[in-house]
Scaffold this active site. Sequence first.
Site, PDB file in Angstrom:
ATOM      1  N   HIS A 187       0.893  -1.202   0.069  1.00  0.00           N
ATOM      2  CA  HIS A 187      -0.080   0.007  -0.063  1.00  0.00           C
ATOM      3  C   HIS A 187       1.016   1.119   0.075  1.00  0.00           C
ATOM      4  O   HIS A 187       2.072   1.161   0.387  1.00  0.00           O
ATOM      5  CB  HIS A 187      -1.013  -0.088   1.438  1.00  0.00           C
ATOM      6  CG  HIS A 187      -2.112  -0.818   1.206  1.00  0.00           C
ATOM      7  ND1 HIS A 187      -3.040  -0.990   0.261  1.00  0.00           N
ATOM      8  CD2 HIS A 187      -2.405  -2.012   2.145  1.00  0.00           C
ATOM      9  CE1 HIS A 187      -3.982  -1.810   0.508  1.00  0.00           C
ATOM     10  NE2 HIS A 187      -3.347  -2.535   1.642  1.00  0.00           N
ATOM     11  N   CYS A 197      -0.320   2.647  -4.129  1.00  0.00           N
ATOM     12  CA  CYS A 197      -1.288   3.855  -4.421  1.00  0.00           C
ATOM     13  C   CYS A 197      -0.244   5.104  -4.212  1.00  0.00           C
ATOM     14  O   CYS A 197       0.625   5.189  -3.398  1.00  0.00           O
ATOM     15  CB  CYS A 197      -2.358   4.134  -3.708  1.00  0.00           C
ATOM     16  SG  CYS A 197      -3.583   2.751  -4.149  1.00  0.00           S
TER      17      CYS A 197
END
Length: 291
Positions: free
Chosen positions: A129, A171
Amino acid sequence: MADKGTMSGGDTVDAKSSTVYEGSQKQLAGNTHTVDAVPDQYMKYNMNYEHTGMCVIFNNKNFHPKTGMDKRNGTDVDAGNLVKTFQKLGFQVVVHNDQTCNEMVEKLKNAAKRDHSQMASFVCIFLSHGDDGLLYGTDGAQEIKELTSIFKGDQCRTLVGKPKLFFIQACRGNEFDAGVETDSIAEEKSTPLKKIPIEADFLYAYSTAPDAARSGYYSWRNTGNGSWFIQSLCHVLDRYGKELEIMQMLTRVNHKVALEFESCTTSLACNEKKQIPCIISMLTKELYFCH
């Protein structure tokens, strides 16, 4: 009126403080060299080493509840495909699963301390992430620059002048790229230097783009097939890895992600979204994964 540096022919920096010395340009070996004067063979990285290089993969799937991050289903598919792809290119591949921030830093420091004198390059891949400028370990966020700076020229001497590639599947914010309709899309050295910049010979390939006006964009991952970016990267490297130059290949990765993928979800807010990877290169030569 032109400033002092311009009028005198001296060099200065674009900075608030004027404490930097404005001296004459230093010419190495008494000569200046233009790109046109450099023979072609000096514009390609030397890959004639015993090993293509070391490839370190961080595969973070499970996260501590305090981070608020969900399990990254599908990341093991990415890791498995990357192992096959980079082994095929001759890299010595090491995979580290579910690493905390400190564990990632320590493992990268250990990798930087290794003797890379018989390695032609270095690759590091993060599957995790992320957010703008941040990458998540299993216990929290870490600044990406703190991870990559470990391999700067003043810290990892045996990789000086060699390509150091970082691929980041994460991301970069919480914006969606809705895409836009289009009517058509065309188918498609001489004297060695005594010093080089410590930031030279790095390449960063992000799975998605930043957004200067807001936060960066989401990066998409399929739970069964893996992330769009890594799927495309492995496809291109498997097909053209020993034929094309790295920027040519990454441009094809961009093309594949941009045109061949679109989100398909049960949530209308997340459906039919697009993605474009982002390449940042400080490479000083062309890179081919072959001798």
